[in-house]
Design a protein around this motif. Structure first.
Motif, short mmCIF file in Angstrom:
data_model
loop_
_atom_site.label_atom_id
_atom_site.label_comp_id
_atom_site.label_asym_id
_atom_site.label_seq_id
_atom_site.Cartn_x
_atom_site.Cartn_y
_atom_site.Cartn_z
N GLY A 260 8.28 8.83 -12.64
CA GLY A 260 7.28 8.73 -11.85
C GLY A 260 6.67 9.85 -11.22
N ILE A 261 7.17 10.91 -11.59
CA ILE A 261 6.59 12.34 -11.02
C ILE A 261 5.50 12.85 -11.81
CG2 ILE A 261 7.45 14.56 -10.55
CD1 ILE A 261 10.28 13.28 -9.94
N ASP B 296 5.96 7.92 6.55
CA ASP B 296 5.71 9.08 7.14
C ASP B 296 6.52 10.10 6.23
OD1 ASP B 296 4.67 8.06 9.24
OD2 ASP B 296 6.56 8.00 10.50
N LEU B 297 7.69 9.68 5.70
CA LEU B 297 8.56 10.78 4.62
C LEU B 297 7.55 11.17 3.44
CD1 LEU B 297 11.34 11.51 4.39
CD2 LEU B 297 11.52 9.89 2.40
N LYS C 204 5.41 12.62 -2.28
CA LYS C 204 5.74 11.59 -3.08
C LYS C 204 6.77 12.39 -4.08
CE LYS C 204 4.29 9.97 -7.32
NZ LYS C 204 3.25 9.81 -8.25
N ASP C 205 6.50 13.31 -4.98
CA ASP C 205 7.21 13.65 -5.74
C ASP C 205 8.66 14.21 -5.57
OD1 ASP C 205 5.49 13.15 -8.00
OD2 ASP C 205 4.66 14.83 -7.84
N GLU D 14 0.86 -1.22 0.07
CA GLU D 14 -0.02 0.09 0.02
C GLU D 14 0.80 1.18 0.01
OE1 GLU D 14 -3.37 0.04 -0.09
OE2 GLU D 14 -3.39 2.28 -0.03
N THR D 15 1.99 1.24 1.08
CA THR D 15 3.03 2.32 0.92
C THR D 15 3.40 2.53 -0.41
OG1 THR D 15 3.36 1.91 3.19
CG2 THR D 15 4.95 3.29 2.05
N LEU D 16 3.75 1.41 -1.17
CA LEU D 16 4.74 1.70 -2.15
C LEU D 16 3.69 2.17 -3.34
CD1 LEU D 16 6.75 -1.74 -2.22
CD2 LEU D 16 7.58 0.78 -2.03
N LYS D 17 2.52 1.94 -3.35
CA LYS D 17 1.56 2.22 -4.25
C LYS D 17 1.29 3.79 -4.03
CE LYS D 17 -2.90 0.80 -6.21
NZ LYS D 17 -4.29 0.03 -6.13
#
Length: 553
Positions: A546-547, A395-396, A402-403, A248-251
């Motif tokens: 992936g941005i 958290d990060l 994400k980007d 889930e986090t990776l998604k």
RNA sequence: GCGCCUGUAGCUCAGUUGGAUAGAGCAUCGGACUUCUAAUCCGAGGGCCGGGGGUUCGAAUCCCUCCAGGCGCGCCA
């Protein structure tokens, strides 16, 4: 897909390379010594006045023919086939042969971009070859930390990159759901359950003491209380939940997998057993002190390694060899593993195992990703999963986004240690290069929103583009396919980030100096075509990283 | 101790088979908004590419050595 008849005609650097090869052939007939079987690579000159591409082949000729590079270069240039339709200047400077692309070519290149849009460029380096990229593969014993994030970003960008290059890519996560670590996880959960019942429990240093297991015990207490003696059950239960959480986090991080392989399936399918049998047959295994050892020193390892323990249980190495054997058997042309650098000592023994099995090791590339340390509120944080003292990737992502996070990981080479200064990443967020690139994209989108006529960008009079900033943008865009190919061949997605920054910079400069809307209609249209081209290249590059390209900011 | 990775501007980092006068961002200083988004642009300063030796016509890049940091050296994964 309809394939263009003229093939790579639109790729200037390919045509230049071919022309050099032809010239080499000709001077060879004149009696010159020429390098054989050497791939001709062009480089980008350091200065703009030196053109768009340059070749240093003359330095090789100089060595082979005992003549000054300048003379070799001049002779080679004399023998080049005509290039006038796409090169406006060929110049020899100090032995370098510099090629400057012609404007008509640059215009047709832009036309090509506008045809393909964000899908530009269509590359066929991979020719449909199959690549497997295995990455993250974190043990399902706790949440992902920031180091995993780096591997995740690199793995997913690399996957996108190779896909862009025409490879058929599969992304895989290997789950170690067998063994001592998983057992410890189950034990740790059992301790937490007993704790809830008021029992005073003591954790050994090996146990997982993070909050997440405490929470899990509390949330699922009712369904687990009957099972609190059944460590195997608890192990399975906890690892499954944690894996779901990880995925889930990776998604949320923009990372998805085509395939998940569980270590226990290798046992269920007797693959581990078979791999050990085969290793025995190939004389890769011997017995000592009641255990079975892999004779990995035969292939350069420091020492031989236990592959089956005294108690007959195979080690991790056994299942990993079996796993790689299975991966090879799927018939990929290239296997990439992205590993944390703390596993580097493991490479020789794995390779030795594969060598015994006769598997082609050159098909397996292992990219090591160095450690990430974290600075938060001026303090360096440890990343130990067991003590539970880490900043999770989740958290990060929440803190810096994400980007930004992906970009931060993707600008640096994998093999350098990285100090992630969270305070800085947050504080400097508006100055961050990723916003800089996204802002270029958003500005272009904004121009088009403002543009009232909204005609299709066809039949443009691109020759009206004459400003130096316009030519500069055209030249930069013409480098994009060449740059991508370099990144693909070297498996280095980070090359892309610097390029996008440079392109964004050239755009911002242009935007600042030249008004795009409001001029004479044909000029306006040509300029819109130009910036649309820039937008497409940025979008294409960001997509690989992936941005998110932004429409507004 | 042995092995692997790293050491480039004050900071974070780029630097295509070894090649042209070593680059960018941040930070610092100085300038630019009645204009399609100033999250921008322009300019300036800032470097014995960790030290030393070597190979080469040519080295940040290759080799040796030393120094510094990180990681690894389990019948853990």
């Amino acid at each position: 897909m309809q394939k263009r008849k003229n093939g790579n005609l639109w790729r200037a650097e390919k045509r230049i390379t071919k022309a050099i090869q032809e010239a080499l052939q000709k001077i060879k007939e004149e009696g010159w010594n020429v390098p054989e079987g050497k791939e001709i690579l062009l480089q980008r000159p350091r200065k703009e006045e030196w053109g768009d591409f340059s070749s240093q082949i003359a330095f090789n000729l100089a060595g082979l023919n005992k003549k000054p590079p300048q003379v070799c270069a001049e002779n080679l240039v004399k023998n080049l086939p005509p290039l006038e339709d796409f090169v406006e200047k060929v110049e020899v400077v100090g032995g370098f042969i510099n090629f400057t692309l012609g404007l008509p070519y640059l215009f047709s290149f832009l036309t090509e971009i506008l045809k393909e849009r964000e899908n530009f460029p269509r590359l066929d380096l991979g020719k449909g070859k199959r690549v497997l990229i295995e990455f993250v593969s974190a043990n399902p014993t706790g949440p992902l930390h920031i180091g995993h994030g780096r591997g995740a970003a690199i793995g997913s960008a690399l996957s996108n990159l190779l896909e862009k290059g025409g490879y058929k890519v599969e992304r895989e996560y290997y789950v170690n759901n067998v063994g001592r670590q998983i057992e410890l996880l189950g034990e740790s959960l059992a301790l937490r359950l007993r704790e809830i019942e008021g029992e005073k429990v003591t954790f050994s240093p090996d146990h997982y003491q993070g909050e997440y297991l405490k929470e899990m015990a509390e949330t699922h207490y009712k369904e687990l209380k009957e099972k609190k003696e059944d460590i195997a059950y608890l192990s399975r239960f906890a690892s499954q939940l944690i894996l779901e959480d990880i995925l889930e986090t990776l998604k949320n991080f923009g990372v998805e997998f085509d395939r998940i392989t569980y270590e226990d399936s290798l046992y269920k399918e007797s693959r581990v057993e078979k791999a050990i049998e085969e290793l025995k047959k190939k004389k890769g295994i011997y017995e000592k002190d009641g255990a079975l050892w892999l004779a990995s020193t035969q292939f350069g390892d420091e020492k031989d390694r236990v592959i089956v323990r005294k108690d007959r249980r195979p080690t991790y190495l056994a299942s990993d060899i079996a796993y790689h054997k299975e991966k090879f058997s799927r018939g990929y042309d290239l296997l990439v593993n992205i590993w944390g650098a703390d596993h580097h000592g493991y490479i020789p023994r794995l390779r030795a195992g594969l060598k015994f099995l006769g598997l082609p090791k050159e098909k397996l590339k292992i990219i090591l990703v160095q450690m990430v340390s974290l600075i938060k509120e001026g303090k360096k944080l440890s990343l130990s999963t067991r003590k539970g003292e880490f900043v999770s990737l989740e958290d990060l992502i929440e803190e810096v986004g994400k980007d930004v996070c992906r970009f931060f990981f993707l600008t640096r080479r994998p093999d350098t240690q990285l100090e992630f200064n969270i305070d800085l990443a947050k504080k400097e967020a508006p100055e961050n290069p990723v916003y800089y690139i996204q802002y270029a994209h958003a500005r272009i989108a904004s121009i088009f929103r403002k543009w009232e006529k909204r005609k299709p960008l066809e039949g443009l009079s691109l020759q009206l583009l004459k400003e130096p900033e316009e030519i500069k943008l055209l030249r930069l865009m013409a480098l994009y396919p060449w740059l991508l190919e370099g990144a693909i061949n070297s498996l280095e997605p980070h090359r892309l980030t610097a390029y996008l920054q440079e392109l964004a910079n050239a755009f911002h400069r242009y935007y600042d100096r030249v008004k795009i809307l409001g001029g004479e209609e044909k000029v306006e249209l040509a300029r819109l075509g130009l910036v649309e081209g820039v937008r497409c290249v940025i979008a294409s590059g960001l997509k690989i990283l992936g941005i998110q390209p932004r429409e507004r900011m």
